[in-house]
Design an enzyme around this catalytic site. Structure first.
Site, PDB file in Angstrom:
ATOM      1  N   ASP A 230       0.868  -1.170   0.000  1.00 22.47           N
ATOM      2  CA  ASP A 230       0.000   0.000   0.000  1.00 22.47           C
ATOM      3  C   ASP A 230       0.912   1.230   0.000  1.00 22.47           C
ATOM      4  O   ASP A 230       2.118   1.137   0.267  1.00 22.47           O
ATOM      5  CB  ASP A 230      -0.932  -0.013   1.213  1.00 22.47           C
TER       6      ASP A 230
HETATM    7  C1  BGC Z   1      -4.947   3.335   0.180  1.00 23.30           C
HETATM    8  C2  BGC Z   1      -5.003   2.416  -1.013  1.00 23.30           C
HETATM    9  C3  BGC Z   1      -4.886   3.223  -2.270  1.00 23.30           C
HETATM   10  C4  BGC Z   1      -3.580   4.004  -2.226  1.00 23.30           C
HETATM   11  C5  BGC Z   1      -3.366   4.884  -3.435  1.00 23.30           C
HETATM   12  C6  BGC Z   1      -3.723   4.227   0.151  1.00 23.30           C
HETATM   13  O1  BGC Z   1      -3.794   5.193   1.146  1.00 23.30           O
HETATM   14  O2  BGC Z   1      -4.965   2.583   1.367  1.00 23.30           O
HETATM   15  O3  BGC Z   1      -6.206   1.698  -1.017  1.00 23.30           O
HETATM   16  O4  BGC Z   1      -4.958   2.390  -3.386  1.00 23.30           O
HETATM   17  O5  BGC Z   1      -3.595   4.856  -1.095  1.00 23.30           O
HETATM   18  O6  BGC Z   1      -4.262   5.937  -3.431  1.00 23.30           O
END
Ligand code: BGC
Length: 843
Positions: A230
């Site tokens: 993530d």
């Molecule tokens: C989220 C993800 C997301 C990523 C990119 C993170 O903060 O948990 O689900 O895909 O950001 O935006």
């Protein structure tokens, strides 16, 4: 899925040609959304986009518009795998318009507690429903040329301390509940990617968790795709590479720098073979997404608003709406019989999506008021009244403010490591979020504000860090070191508020002097060691103090029907923060509105747009309730279609609505011990209806429940089950159920199959029953239809901790055929002659 253009490419020989620097460059993003290209070797870059309910593209705010599909909880409420597959297919079209080849979705972690800030983004409290629908979503997406990245693996069921919390959970609960949707979707639909969670699971961060990544994902499930972290969720260099994390996101890397990799190789902590294997998976992903040799028609992001997407979103949005109550058949509305309808509360708000990375700059933002106005024309009077205001923090200042030079906006001086400002910018609004600036130290923001009205106006302020706000050199607000990083980042922090006297037309010099907060323990490496974000809001006294309730009650009293629209704006239900109360925001004002309106008009209907259950202290005061979730860009149309009976509601709750939070199994352990950063999933496998079945008094509306404008009949005689003897993993039971539409209008019914073990195994406590199949039937009035489902023997199994595999006990079982988890129409018994085990390995 996507045809590879380098068929049977020999990655080993390509990797042999790479320098260490080139290899390293492939192991982390180049920027926020792209991987690194190596032109010399013809290796292209791959772009990805959030995910899951729209392809937002590369701008968090204000980019090209996109189709906003219903949130996953809303899709789950349709219980319609075919529809979810069609949505996946359409999402792929939109992802292509943003030049991306991977969509960061679906989100599948089960709902553990109603306050989970991200429940809306995920399907259900039940892993079988979530897994079944996620499988279809992925198949739809990938059959149309876009790779899915299922997330967040695993046990990401809360947002509080999401980057640093350690989830302590038994292997049985993990296997039966939290890994199950991943297992189903990964083994059946084969997504191209998996995104790891931010949190730790039983002591190890998800991105470096050997049990999750090596043992379960790769060895048991046979996953061959790409594992990415993530955003900012890579927590180590060597451990994550060794555990199998292929890609650090976003880039440029904080861990996988050339220098760090070199040192790890030299010290022997990292083997070149491991590095090469992670590089190979990245190359394979480029090939599987068709990146080699092909370019998308345009690299510019585009807004392509297709009529077929609009129609699909409108249909899916309305099909997910759940009719919870309909006293005296007050719904559907009969506008021909009314002179006026009161539309109150959030009727003019577009509540199509939740907050955070799932927020989409939607092509359309259809509000219920506009949709009903469009549908009804002037045939009957619509009386709108706001009734209440649910600002989390006051609207940011933008109009009426000028810089030193007289430009609209504020002058901003930014200081990094030392004491003199290094950068000057102009901000159009009184808020700053510095996601792109690492290691910031301080900011001074200044502007001249000329109010349009006199009064003791209200100012609100949220910050990560600390600040002093002065007006004409007088300090009006000072904050201590405030630590709500996620809330500030996502516009969901609680504000401090003051009043200040203003005179219309006079100039006021507003200055915010802010110092960054310490972000070193935030667990979000992309932010660096310090972070600064803040937002100053202002509301005119007259607007803030207006008596909104009386005019709403008047409108209700003088109308034939009153509809109160309640819910959560994205500031109230968002990634990054859990809700802090079960009640609708703010401070009980929506509940007060509903109660006052219901007292004024017996025909009061509530339409609630939230992504998860809320308390309903007015449940017996109102005539009808629709749970509309976050239905996507056509929100107003989807809601109007159901209110007006153009669509007969067929949605069923994918999550239990408890009476009170205390009625939930995880109540005492959510969000865990925030001092020690540990949460114990003490309730084990007893989550959602698996818990409520044992304590039914706590249920307001059960899992699987939803009414219709017609009636259906199913009885014991309508159910047939095959009598095949169950002996192994391959054994199945076939269930056939006939359903009769006994009412006056066409509609759909969802037949649900739950399995129960009737005997008692003293070694294992099992839920009373568990969902193991479902099917939806659409029927005209008077029509009889069939639903047929196959139940796999795995549905009878529990995770046997002693043996470390799935076991099916011998003995008596029952299948419950119902239209909710508590409305069971038939129970069919069967037995398993001899106990047997099922292998874990699905390769
Ligand atoms: C989220 C993800 C997301 C990523 C990119 C993170 O903060 O948990 O689900 O895909 O950001 O935006």
């Amino acid at each position: 899925m996507v045809a590879t253009t380098i068929a049977n490419k020999d990655w080993a020989s390509l990797i042999r040609e790479m320098t260490l620097e080139e290899k390293c460059s492939l192991l982390a993003g180049a920027d926020f959304w792209r991987t690194t290209a190596i032109e010399r070797l013809g290796i292209p870059s791959l772009k990805m986009s959030d995910g899951p309910n729209g392809a937002r593209g590369e701008n968090f705010f204000g980019g090209k518009t996109s189709a906003c599909f219903p949130a996953s909880v809303s899709l789950a409420a349709t219980w319609d795998p075919g529809l979810v597959q069609a949505i996946g297919h359409a999402l792929a079209d939109d992802t292509k318009t943003k030049g991306a080849r991977l969509l960061l979705g679906p989100t599948v972690c089960p709902h553990r507690q109603p306050l989970g800030g991200r429940n809306f983004e995920s399907f259900s409290e039940d892993p079988f429903l979530a897994g079944s629908l996620a499988t279809k979503y992925i198949k739809g997406l990938q059959s149309n040329g876009i790779g899915a990245v299922i997330k967040h693996y695993a046990a990401n069921e809360q947002e509080t301390l999401r980057n640093t919390i350690d989830v302590r959970v038994s292997e049985r609960a993990l296997r039966e509940l939290y890994l199950r949707p991943f297992e189903m979707a990964i083994t059946e639909a084969k997504p191209l990617g998996v995104m790891t969670a931010y949190n730790s699971v039983n002591g190890d961060h998800a991105d470096m968790n050997e049990f999750l990544l090596k043992k379960v994902l790769r060895e048991e499930w046979g996953f061959i795709g790409l594992v990415m972290s993530d955003w900012g969720g890579t927590n180590s260099l060597v451990e994550s590479l060794n555990a199998g994390l292929d890609l650090e996101m976003p880039g440029p890397p904080t861990h996988r720098t050339l220098k760090a990799v070199q040192e790890a190789l030299e010290s022997g902590r990292l083997a070149m073979e491991t590095l090469d294997s992670r590089v190979a998976t990245n190359l394979e992903c480029l090939a599987r997404t068709g990146c080699f040799g092909k370019t998308l028609s345009s690299s510019e992001e585009q807004a392509v608003d297709l009529p077929e997407h609009r129609a699909l979103i409108r249909k899916a949005g309305s099909n997910g709406i759940v009719l919870l109550k309909n006293r005296g058949n007050v719904l559907p509305l009969e506008p021909a019989n009314y002179r006026s309808i009161a539309l109150l509360g959030l009727a003019k708000e577009y509540l199509g999506h939740g907050g955070g990375s799932a927020a989409v700059n939607s092509h359309h933002k259809v509000t219920p008021f506009d949709a009903l106005h469009e549908a009804l024309g002037d045939s009957c009077e619509l009386k709108y009244a706001e009734g209440t205001r649910i600002w989390r923090s006051l609207p940011v200042l933008s109009s009426g403010v000028t810089t030193r030079e007289g430009q609209p906006g504020f002058d901003v001086e930014i200081t990094f490591g030392n004491s003199t400002p290094n950068k000057s910018i102009v901000s159009p609004v009184s808020a700053l979020r510095f996601t792109e600036l690492r290691n910031i130290a301080a900011v001074v923001m200044a502007g001249v504000y000329k109010p349009a009205e006199s009064g003791a106006h209200y100012l609100s302020f949220t910050i990560f860090g600390e600040a002093t706000i002065s007006i004409d050199s007088e300090v009006v607000l000072q904050t201590e070191n405030s630590r709500d990083l996620m809330g500030t980042l996502l516009g969901a922090a609680d504000a401090v508020q003051v009043q200040h006297n203003f005179i219309a037309g006079k100039e006021y010099h507003i200055q915010i002097s802010a110092k960054a907060g310490d972000a070193s323990d935030s667990g979000i490496s992309v932010l660096g060691n310090s972070y600064l974000g803040f937002s100053l809001g202002l509301a005119h006294q007259q607007e803030y103090e207006a008596d909104l309730l009386s005019s709403a009650v008047d409108a209700a009293r003088t109308s034939d029907i009153a509809i109160v629209f309640t819910g959560h704006t994205p500031e109230w239900e968002t990634e990054g923060v859990d809700r802090d109360t079960f009640a609708l925001p703010k401070n009980g004002s929506q509940d007060k509105l509903v109660k006052a309106v219901a007292a004024a008009n017996p025909n009061t209907v509530v339409v609630n747009c939230t992504g998860s259950p809320i308390s309903m202290p007015w449940v017996s005061d109102v005539a009808a309730i629709l749970q509309a979730w976050f239905p996507g860009q056509e929100a107003g149309h989807s809601i109007a279609d159901v209110l007006l009976g153009k669509v007969n509601p067929g949605g069923k709750l994918p999550t239990t609505f408890p009476r009170e939070l205390d009625n939930c199994a995880a109540a005492a352990n959510f969000p865990g011990n925030v001092q020690n950063r540990v949460v114990h999933y003490e309730e084990g496998v007893f989550v959602g209806y698996r818990h409520h079945d044992r304590f039914p008094d706590g249920v307001l509306f059960p899992f699987g429940f939803g009414l219709s404008y017609t009636t259906f009949s199913i009885d014991d005689a309508s159910v047939e089950i095959s009598t095949q003897v169950l002996t192994s993993a391959e054994s199945t039971i076939t269930v056939r159920v006939s359903v009769h539409n006994s009412g006056q209008v066409s509609g759909s019914e969802v037949v649900q199959i739950y399995v129960q073990y009737l005997d008692h195994n003293p070694a294992i406590q099992r839920p009373i029953k568990e969902l193991c199949g479902f099917g939806k039937v659409e029927l005209d009035p008077g029509q009889l239809g069939w639903m047929e489902q196959t139940v796999a023997s795995r549905a009878l199994a529990y995770w046997n901790d002693g043996k470390k595999l799935w076991s099916v006990d011998a003995g008596n079982y029952a299948l419950h055929i119902g239209t909710s988890s508590t409305f069971i129409h038939a129970v069919k018994r069967f037995s398993v002659p001899t106990a047997f085990d099922l292998p874990v390995c699905r390769v």
